[in-house]
Design a protein around this motif. Structure first.
Motif, mmCIF file in Angstrom:
data_model
loop_
_atom_site.group_PDB
_atom_site.id
_atom_site.type_symbol
_atom_site.label_atom_id
_atom_site.label_comp_id
_atom_site.label_asym_id
_atom_site.label_seq_id
_atom_site.Cartn_x
_atom_site.Cartn_y
_atom_site.Cartn_z
ATOM 1 N N ARG A 54 -0.143 0.496 10.845
ATOM 2 C CA ARG A 54 -0.952 0.471 9.625
ATOM 3 C C ARG A 54 -0.790 -0.891 8.981
ATOM 4 N N PHE A 55 -1.883 -1.411 8.445
ATOM 5 C CA PHE A 55 -1.871 -2.688 7.752
ATOM 6 C C PHE A 55 -2.175 -2.449 6.281
ATOM 7 N N SER A 56 -1.620 -3.290 5.433
ATOM 8 C CA SER A 56 -1.909 -3.195 4.005
ATOM 9 C C SER A 56 -3.327 -3.674 3.749
ATOM 10 N N VAL A 57 -4.029 -2.935 2.910
ATOM 11 C CA VAL A 57 -5.391 -3.310 2.561
ATOM 12 C C VAL A 57 -5.343 -4.188 1.318
ATOM 13 N N VAL A 58 -6.023 -5.305 1.374
ATOM 14 C CA VAL A 58 -6.098 -6.241 0.260
ATOM 15 C C VAL A 58 -7.568 -6.445 -0.079
ATOM 16 N N PRO A 59 -7.879 -7.119 -1.166
ATOM 17 C CA PRO A 59 -9.288 -7.257 -1.559
ATOM 18 C C PRO A 59 -10.191 -7.855 -0.486
ATOM 19 N N ARG A 60 -9.663 -8.675 0.387
ATOM 20 C CA ARG A 60 -10.507 -9.305 1.410
ATOM 21 C C ARG A 60 -10.409 -8.601 2.761
ATOM 22 N N GLY A 61 -9.726 -7.474 2.854
ATOM 23 C CA GLY A 61 -9.573 -6.760 4.120
ATOM 24 C C GLY A 61 -8.104 -6.468 4.373
#
Length: 118
Positions: A54-61
């Motif tokens: 799982r990857f952290s979601v940030v405003p740019r993806g």
């Protein structure tokens, strides 16, 4: 009125030039994770491990550093598996030497005497 608009235009142009020149900080703030990051385990990977990433979601993806780390690890492990597979394939293609025989070294058919040694 036109003097105010002219001054406002000069200020806007000045800000744009300052941002473009790097004099003023611009852009989005540093990314903050909004979901838990689950990286790859430190052991040899199994197919199910990729389902758990799982990857952290940030405003740019997704966080690029996390995605890059996973891709680098996968590249290294796949390259190592390819090298091992190539070595095993080459070993399987190597013919068995006639000197050793098909079933290993020859075994004496009689017992050795003390003079012959062991």
């Amino acid at each position: 009125m036109s003097l105010v608009l002219l001054l406002l235009a000069v200020v806007v142009v000045g800000v744009v030039v300052a941002v473009a020149a790097g004099r003023l900080p611009a852009g989005m703030p540093a990314a903050t994770p909004s979901s838990p990051h689950r990286p790859l385990p430190p052991r040899t990977l199994e197919p199910a491990d990729l389902d758990e990433v799982r990857f952290s979601v940030v405003p740019r993806g997704y966080r690029m550093d996390q995605v890059d780390a996973v891709l680098d690890r996968l590249r290294e492990e796949l390259a190592e598996r390819d090298r091992r597979l190539e070595a095993l394939t080459a070993a399987a293609r190597t013919p068995v030497s006639d000197d050793a025989g098909r079933y290993g070294p020859a075994v004496p058919t009689r017992a050795l005497t003390p003079e012959e040694g062991s």
